[in-house]
Design a protein around this motif. Structure first.
Motif, mmCIF file in Angstrom:
data_model
loop_
_atom_site.group_PDB
_atom_site.id
_atom_site.type_symbol
_atom_site.label_atom_id
_atom_site.label_comp_id
_atom_site.label_asym_id
_atom_site.label_seq_id
_atom_site.Cartn_x
_atom_site.Cartn_y
_atom_site.Cartn_z
ATOM 1 N N ILE A 1 17.347 30.018 50.937
ATOM 2 C CA ILE A 1 17.894 29.346 49.752
ATOM 3 C C ILE A 1 17.220 29.872 48.494
ATOM 4 O O ILE A 1 17.877 30.185 47.495
ATOM 5 C CB ILE A 1 17.725 27.816 49.869
ATOM 6 N N TYR A 2 15.898 29.994 48.545
ATOM 7 C CA TYR A 2 15.151 30.463 47.373
ATOM 8 C C TYR A 2 15.583 31.864 46.957
ATOM 9 O O TYR A 2 15.867 32.119 45.774
ATOM 10 C CB TYR A 2 13.650 30.443 47.675
ATOM 11 N N ARG B 1 18.564 35.580 43.354
ATOM 12 C CA ARG B 1 19.574 36.628 43.149
ATOM 13 C C ARG B 1 20.709 36.123 42.259
ATOM 14 O O ARG B 1 21.166 36.827 41.349
ATOM 15 C CB ARG B 1 20.142 37.082 44.506
ATOM 16 N N ARG B 2 21.172 34.912 42.535
ATOM 17 C CA ARG B 2 22.291 34.379 41.764
ATOM 18 C C ARG B 2 21.927 34.174 40.299
ATOM 19 O O ARG B 2 22.753 34.394 39.406
ATOM 20 C CB ARG B 2 22.779 33.068 42.384
ATOM 21 N N SER B 3 20.691 33.742 40.035
ATOM 22 C CA SER B 3 20.276 33.551 38.641
ATOM 23 C C SER B 3 20.323 34.869 37.886
ATOM 24 O O SER B 3 20.791 34.928 36.736
ATOM 25 C CB SER B 3 18.868 32.948 38.575
ATOM 26 N N ASN C 1 19.009 34.321 27.970
ATOM 27 C CA ASN C 1 17.663 34.547 28.499
ATOM 28 C C ASN C 1 17.655 34.344 30.009
ATOM 29 O O ASN C 1 18.372 33.489 30.539
ATOM 30 C CB ASN C 1 16.669 33.572 27.859
ATOM 31 N N LYS C 2 16.837 35.120 30.691
ATOM 32 C CA LYS C 2 16.713 34.973 32.141
ATOM 33 C C LYS C 2 16.096 33.621 32.485
ATOM 34 O O LYS C 2 15.317 33.059 31.706
ATOM 35 C CB LYS C 2 15.849 36.100 32.716
ATOM 36 N N LEU D 1 24.773 27.815 41.009
ATOM 37 C CA LEU D 1 24.826 27.249 42.357
ATOM 38 C C LEU D 1 26.066 27.578 43.182
ATOM 39 O O LEU D 1 26.090 27.268 44.371
ATOM 40 C CB LEU D 1 24.689 25.724 42.280
ATOM 41 N N PRO D 2 27.143 28.181 42.605
ATOM 42 C CA PRO D 2 28.274 28.511 43.482
ATOM 43 C C PRO D 2 27.830 29.377 44.659
ATOM 44 O O PRO D 2 26.891 30.175 44.534
ATOM 45 C CB PRO D 2 29.221 29.280 42.554
#
Length: 487
Positions: A372-373, A378-380, A396-397, A461-462
């Motif tokens: 999950i982490y 990766r998704r962020s 911004n990241k 979160l998708p």
């Protein structure tokens, strides 16, 4: 509506009407309407589902629950499974350490999760929270100063209720902020004292800005009593550096304000080598006894991290440097509600005391957490990169938390169109996104933003296997919107 329940002259009713909670506001309500329309036969909407990225609700977007946690919760909920005559069958479905933990927790509950617990929370679980805090920070924690709550939000509301004595009391809140704070201040008639985060410096926190904010408020007769900090940030995703935190603590001591540390995203850290999480409790205690007079209340929750058990409503807060007389009064008010949700308390215990090395569930637990982490990380990055590729958008990241807060420079035509219908430009943009794509975000004005800027908050979160399609959907919408209102 009955005048006995709701009148223009009723002070309480006025406070309720003033409450705004953008995360579940106009855009989210419209999303529910569209969802109902999709369920109606013959719907001709241009999308097939609503994607709720307006709220950090991981399991709504298909994040799988942690197996060990759900096994324990199931056994605790139906303790007949723990009877000796059922053990042979149960062991084919449940891990041995889950069974052991469930038996321990059922005993700690007095035999049933259907019974009221201690108003401050089950003592066994509070002791485990204290142990977790001590191991995390390297400094002891006192279980008698820990309150289990119905999510961190209930803890924040309780703390603010104690601090806001009258309508002149001010609470310093970050801008952008999570609307829980402004909504609660409206309800309790406190005054929001905003301080601005610096978007150009990765939403950094400036002590000079804090000093300016508190001085201006006090000059205007506001009795500033507390400073709220969300770390990692919501909606901004920043993670404070330790030196910055030391400066904040020194500021609180100098100005004699209570520090309210919202730390519910402490497990959601995506740049651990450069921006690790430090709790305010750890930093405060490391500064030595000369800072023992600083009053700190820190909050944590089962809703975030890799757990995402939002619906169970579990959390806690710890009091540090708070007088026992105040803690006794907090206990009295907590007693009015009898106790926090016991299943939420159970999940708090599992959060702070997960399987250990050598336990049967340890390896599977670690794999689920890490999967999950890594996926969130990766998704962020993918969504941040996608936003930065859009015309007129900078983002911004995320150093932490579950959100991105991109800035959108809209064409003058869009700004005028928003004015013509009495909306903020970010409301117009977000509503158009929802109506055309089914994607539900939160306009930046719901969190507060620097005047003249336009933002929106989006979770990442998708489900990852749908991310490419999701990003392309956003790109097509944005380009169409910009073209429609281009100067």
């Amino acid at each position: 509506m009955s005048p006995q329940l709701y009148t223009d002259s009723a002070d309480t009713s006025f406070k309720v009407r003033e409450v705004q909670y953008a995360v579940r506001g106009e855009i989210a309500i419209r999303a529910e309407e569209l969802k109902n329309e999709l369920d109606t036969k013959g719907s001709n909407l241009p999308f097939k589902e609503i994607v709720n990225i307006n709220i950090g609700n991981p399991q709504q977007l298909k994040q799988k629950p942690i197996t060990f946690f759900r096994q324990v919760a199931s056994l605790v909920e139906y303790p007949d499974l723990l009877l000796e005559e059922n053990q042979e069958k149960v062991k084919t479905l449940f891990a041995t350490d889950a069974i052991v933990r469930a038996k321990l927790l059922v005993d700690a509950c007095g035999g049933s999760v259907g019974a009221y617990s201690h108003s401050q929370g089950i003592p066994h679980i509070r002791k485990n929270v204290a142990k977790f805090i001590a191991e995390r920070d390297g400094f002891p924690a006192d279980a008698s100063k820990i309150f289990l709550t119905m999510g961190a939000s209930a803890g924040v509301q309780l703390a603010l209720r104690f601090i806001i004595e009258n309508s002149k009391v001010g609470i310093m809140i970050p801008i952008p902020q999570y609307p829980l704070y402004t909504a609660t201040l409206s309800l309790y008639e406190g005054q929001a004292v905003p301080y601005y985060l610096d978007e150009e410096k990765d939403w950094g926190m400036d002590i000079g800005e804090l000093k300016k904010s508190i001085d201006e408020a006090r000059q205007n007769g506001v009795d500033v009593r507390a400073l709220c900090i969300i770390n990692p940030g919501n909606p901004t995703g920043q993670c404070l550096a330790e030196q910055n935190m030391r400066e904040v603590i020194a500021f609180c001591q100098q100005e004699r304000v209570v520090l309210l540390a919202d730390e519910v995203y402490q497990e959601n850290i995506y740049m651990p080598s450069t921006r690790p999480f430090h709790s305010f409790k750890k930093v405060l205690k490391s500064m030595g006894p000369s800072y023992d007079d600083v009053e700190l209340i820190s909050f944590h929750s089962i809703s975030k991290g890799m757990i995402g058990e939002c619906g169970r409503r579990g959390g806690y807060f710890e009091c540090e440097g708070i007088e026992q007389e105040v803690i006794d009064e907090m206990y009295k008010i907590s007693s009015v509600s009898l106790c926090p949700n016991v299943q939420g308390q159970i999940m708090v215990d599992l959060m702070v005391n997960p399987p250990k090395r050598g336990d049967e569930s340890y390896e599977s637990y670690q794999k689920e957490i890490d999967d999950i982490y890594q996926s969130l990380k990766r998704r962020s990055s993918r969504l941040c990169d996608a936003f930065n590729e859009l015309e007129g958008v900078t983002c911004n990241k995320a150093e932490g938390a579950l959100y991105l807060f991109p800035k959108v420079r809209l064409p003058a035509g869009a700004i005028k169109a928003a004015q013509d219908v009495g909306k903020n430009p970010d409301d117009l943009y977000s509503l158009a996104m929802l109506n055309e794509t089914g994607v539900c975000v939160v306009p930046g004005s719901g969190f507060g933003q620097e005047e003249g800027t336009t933002h929106f908050r989006a979770t990442f979160l998708p489900p990852e296997h749908l991310f490419s399609e999701f990003i392309e959907l956003l790109k097509r919408f944005h380009q169409g919107f910009m073209d429609k209102y281009r100067d």
